[in-house]
Enzyme design. Structure first.
Site, PDB file in Angstrom:
ATOM      1  N   HIS A   1      34.461 -20.281 -24.526  1.00 14.12           N
ATOM      2  CA  HIS A   1      33.757 -20.967 -25.925  1.00 14.12           C
ATOM      3  C   HIS A   1      34.559 -20.390 -27.128  1.00 14.12           C
ATOM      4  O   HIS A   1      34.994 -19.477 -27.154  1.00 14.12           O
ATOM      5  CB  HIS A   1      32.199 -20.414 -26.071  1.00 14.12           C
ATOM      6  CG  HIS A   1      31.338 -21.252 -27.317  1.00 14.12           C
ATOM      7  ND1 HIS A   1      31.576 -20.712 -28.233  1.00 14.12           N
ATOM      8  CD2 HIS A   1      30.701 -22.369 -27.080  1.00 14.12           C
ATOM      9  CE1 HIS A   1      30.811 -21.697 -29.249  1.00 14.12           C
ATOM     10  NE2 HIS A   1      30.408 -22.669 -28.352  1.00 14.12           N
TER      11      HIS A   1
ATOM     12  N   GLU B   1      34.748 -29.600 -28.225  1.00 15.12           N
ATOM     13  CA  GLU B   1      34.303 -28.828 -29.133  1.00 15.12           C
ATOM     14  C   GLU B   1      35.023 -28.483 -30.572  1.00 15.12           C
ATOM     15  O   GLU B   1      35.734 -27.283 -30.503  1.00 15.12           O
ATOM     16  CB  GLU B   1      33.358 -27.406 -29.055  1.00 15.12           C
ATOM     17  CG  GLU B   1      32.265 -27.943 -27.781  1.00 15.12           C
ATOM     18  CD  GLU B   1      31.067 -26.617 -28.017  1.00 15.12           C
ATOM     19  OE1 GLU B   1      30.132 -27.059 -28.050  1.00 15.12           O
ATOM     20  OE2 GLU B   1      31.528 -25.513 -27.955  1.00 15.12           O
TER      21      GLU B   1
ATOM     22  N   GLY C   1      28.109 -25.871 -35.582  1.00 21.95           N
ATOM     23  CA  GLY C   1      27.415 -25.628 -36.354  1.00 21.95           C
ATOM     24  C   GLY C   1      27.415 -26.225 -37.760  1.00 21.95           C
ATOM     25  O   GLY C   1      26.679 -25.786 -38.574  1.00 21.95           O
TER      26      GLY C   1
ATOM     27  N   GLY D   1      24.000 -26.563 -29.445  1.00 24.28           N
ATOM     28  CA  GLY D   1      23.598 -25.473 -29.826  1.00 24.28           C
ATOM     29  C   GLY D   1      22.418 -25.173 -30.769  1.00 24.28           C
ATOM     30  O   GLY D   1      21.294 -25.376 -30.176  1.00 24.28           O
ATOM     31  N   GLY D   2      22.653 -25.329 -32.189  1.00 22.01           N
ATOM     32  CA  GLY D   2      21.436 -25.123 -32.928  1.00 22.01           C
ATOM     33  C   GLY D   2      20.418 -25.956 -32.883  1.00 22.01           C
ATOM     34  O   GLY D   2      19.228 -25.696 -32.819  1.00 22.01           O
TER      35      GLY D   2
HETATM   36  P1  PGA Z   1      26.160 -26.417 -32.548  1.00 21.46           P
HETATM   37  O1  PGA Z   1      26.933 -25.606 -31.416  1.00 21.46           O
HETATM   38  O2  PGA Z   1      25.422 -27.588 -31.681  1.00 21.46           O
HETATM   39  O3  PGA Z   1      25.100 -25.507 -33.377  1.00 21.46           O
HETATM   40  O4  PGA Z   1      27.321 -26.980 -33.320  1.00 21.46           O
HETATM   41  C1  PGA Z   1      27.482 -26.083 -30.196  1.00 21.46           C
HETATM   42  C2  PGA Z   1      28.157 -24.901 -29.735  1.00 21.46           C
HETATM   43  O5  PGA Z   1      28.852 -24.209 -30.233  1.00 21.46           O
HETATM   44  O6  PGA Z   1      28.471 -24.999 -28.406  1.00 21.46           O
END
Ligand code: PGA
Length: 235
Positions: free
Chosen positions: A90, A150, A156, A216-217
């Site tokens: 990650h 990503e 984020g 994530g969030g």
């Molecule tokens: P996010 O994070 O959906 O909060 O942007 C995704 C991740 O880092 O796996």
């Protein structure tokens, strides 16, 4: 069926993670769902998932099988607690603990030999990251490789443009096929992650090139995660 991976990072206590896992199981959608809580919550969440089809993933592992490696966690330990998947590489690990492509390569090899399906995360430098991470990797026919694209600028924040994502996913598939001769298309699953939320999820999931999402969030509350699971159900 699309895959939805929830990356809970270091955001939830075990009590919160267990409660959220219970709620997710109650509303089980027709998607391949993988929850990735932090290490201390794996056991509690694993108990909740036992009678459901929702799967458990870890956020990292160490590349050695066993030994004097303080603070590290092995593939066998993750399997024992019920993990079927593991996130590797990650961008937050690359950034905050200086994880290198060489370490990521060793982790991928260890995950596969430890019978964990790796979810390899790559960012904007996906060409170089894939080339280095996949060196010496051998997948058996029944194994799958999940790759999460990503872009760092989206994590984020705001999702990447869909047309860019579609192009990158296509390129990633081609690159993996070249790097791992003999791999079948159905063994490669390319997910998108970064800034995903309920408005974008149906659009992204409607694309053949997008096999799923790494969230994530928006995976931290049912109010934001349930619509994404529903979008996967409909896709
Ligand atoms: P996010 O994070 O959906 O909060 O942007 C995704 C991740 O880092 O796996």
């Amino acid at each position: 069926m699309k895959t939805i991976v929830a990356n809970w990072k270091m955001q939830l206590t075990t009590t919160e993670a267990v409660t959220l896992a219970r709620e997710i199981c109650e509303g089980q959608a027709n998607a391949h769902i993988i929850l990735c809580p932090s290490f201390p919550s794996l056991s509690g969440v694993s108990t909740v998932l036992r009678s459901s089809s929702v799967l458990l993933g870890a956020q990292d592992l160490f590349w050695e099988e066993k030994g004097a490696y303080t603070g590290e966690v092995s593939a066998a330990q993750l399997r024992e607690v019920g993990c079927s998947h593991v996130l590797i590489g990650h961008s937050e690990r690359r950034k905050y603990v200086r994880e290198t492509d060489q370490m990521i390569n060793k982790k991928l090899i260890t995950a596969l030999s430890g019978k964990l399906a790796p979810i390899l995360c790559v960012g904007k430098a996906y060409r170089m990251q894939l080339t280095k991470a996949l060196t010496g990797l051998h997948l058996r026919h029944q194994e799958t490789l999940l790759i999460a694209y990503e872009p760092e600028s989206a994590i984020g924040k705001k999702v990447e443009k869909l047309e860019t994502v579609v192009k990158v996913h296509e390129e990633i598939r081609g690159l993996v096929t070249k790097l791992l001769p003999g791999i079948k298309p159905k063994q490669i699953h390319v997910l998108y992650g970064g800034g995903m939320e309920k408005k974008s999820a149906p659009l992204f999931l409607a694309e053949n090139q997008v096999d799923g999402l790494l969230v994530g969030g928006a995976s931290l509350t049912m109010a934001t995660f349930a619509p994404i699971l529903e979008a996967a159900y409909d896709a």
